[in-house]
Design an enzyme around this catalytic site. Structure first.
Site, PDB file in Angstrom:
ATOM      1  N   GLU A  44       0.838  -1.189   0.000  1.00 26.37           N
ATOM      2  CA  GLU A  44       0.000   0.000   0.000  1.00 26.37           C
ATOM      3  C   GLU A  44       0.879   1.248   0.000  1.00 26.37           C
ATOM      4  O   GLU A  44       1.939   1.264   0.629  1.00 26.37           O
ATOM      5  CB  GLU A  44      -0.905   0.019   1.238  1.00 26.37           C
ATOM      6  N   ASN A  65       6.381   6.291  -0.345  1.00 24.15           N
ATOM      7  CA  ASN A  65       7.675   5.749  -0.759  1.00 24.15           C
ATOM      8  C   ASN A  65       8.467   5.133   0.389  1.00 24.15           C
ATOM      9  O   ASN A  65       9.684   5.054   0.356  1.00 24.15           O
ATOM     10  CB  ASN A  65       8.514   6.828  -1.455  1.00 24.15           C
ATOM     11  N   ARG A  66       7.740   4.702   1.428  1.00 17.23           N
ATOM     12  CA  ARG A  66       8.346   4.067   2.607  1.00 17.23           C
ATOM     13  C   ARG A  66       9.271   5.018   3.383  1.00 17.23           C
ATOM     14  O   ARG A  66      10.114   4.579   4.166  1.00 17.23           O
ATOM     15  CB  ARG A  66       9.110   2.777   2.231  1.00 17.23           C
ATOM     16  N   LEU A  67       9.101   6.319   3.152  1.00 15.52           N
ATOM     17  CA  LEU A  67       9.903   7.303   3.884  1.00 15.52           C
ATOM     18  C   LEU A  67       9.070   7.791   5.065  1.00 15.52           C
ATOM     19  O   LEU A  67       8.613   8.937   5.122  1.00 15.52           O
ATOM     20  CB  LEU A  67      10.314   8.456   2.956  1.00 15.52           C
TER      21      LEU A  67
END
Length: 209
Positions: A3, A186-188
């Site tokens: 997601e 963006n998984r940041l």
């Protein structure tokens, strides 16, 4: 199975003075805005004296500046672990909000008066269940538990006061660190962690995602 999380995050300037105040804000949002199912459900991770870990889901029953409280059988695996090694981790996995709260700290038993006061608020069936289950012990069959419960229900019918089991009570986890995790694109992710200082104040540090 991936997601993309939200664009907006959490900044240091958004945080409350103490982690418990910040937790109260997020908990209220989880309960009354996101309407999460059992937002007080938390994963409690313990380790025994040899460092062997175990985890289970437990319901948070109270929190304040002194810590986070849950109740259990003192003969359960979690309680035996805490008797040997009081360090514990609590994880609140609020997935629909792309949020987590991770608490690390020391667990201590609550006093008997506090335990009794909470026990009296439990539904009658839950009070009987605290007696009927020898939590974490190996049993021969489900019938063993059901029979024990039926015997207790006959002895203490609805309306009859159930005594507080001596082997049952609470733990209060005094936090040493509390991390607030907000999922980002963006998984940041944003990860802001409160760390207890010796003078009773809190230092906030940002962790790399």
């Amino acid at each position: 199975m991936r997601e993309q999380y939200r664009a907006e995050g959490i900044a240091e300037t958004d945080l409350a003075t103490t982690p418990v105040e910040q937790f109260a804000r997020w908990f209220k949002q989880a309960a009354t805005e996101a309407h999460l199912f059992e937002p007080n459900a938390m994963v409690v991770s313990t380790a025994d004296a040899r460092g062997r870990p175990s985890s289970r889901t437990v319901l948070l029953k109270q929190f304040d500046e002194q810590g986070f409280v849950f109740f259990t059988n003192y003969d359960s695996r979690k309680a035996r672990d805490l008797a040997e090694n009081p360090y514990v981790c609590l994880l609140f996995p609020w997935h629909p909000m792309a949020r987590q709260v991770i608490v690390t700290g020391l667990a201590r038993r609550t006093g008997r008066d506090e335990t009794a006061a909470y026990f009296r608020t439990r539904p009658h069936g839950s009070q009987l269940g605290a007696w009927a289950s020898a939590q974490s012990s190996v049993i021969a069959s489900r019938e063993q538990v059901d029979t024990a419960y039926a015997d207790l229900a006959a002895r203490y019918p609805e309306g009859e006061q159930v005594p507080v089991p001596p082997h049952w009570g609470g733990f209060r986890v005094a936090p040493e660190t509390v991390e607030f995790w907000q999922g980002r694109e963006n998984r940041l992710h944003d990860r802001l962690r409160y760390v207890a200082e010796a003078d009773g104040t809190w230092r906030v540090e940002r962790l790399s995602p």
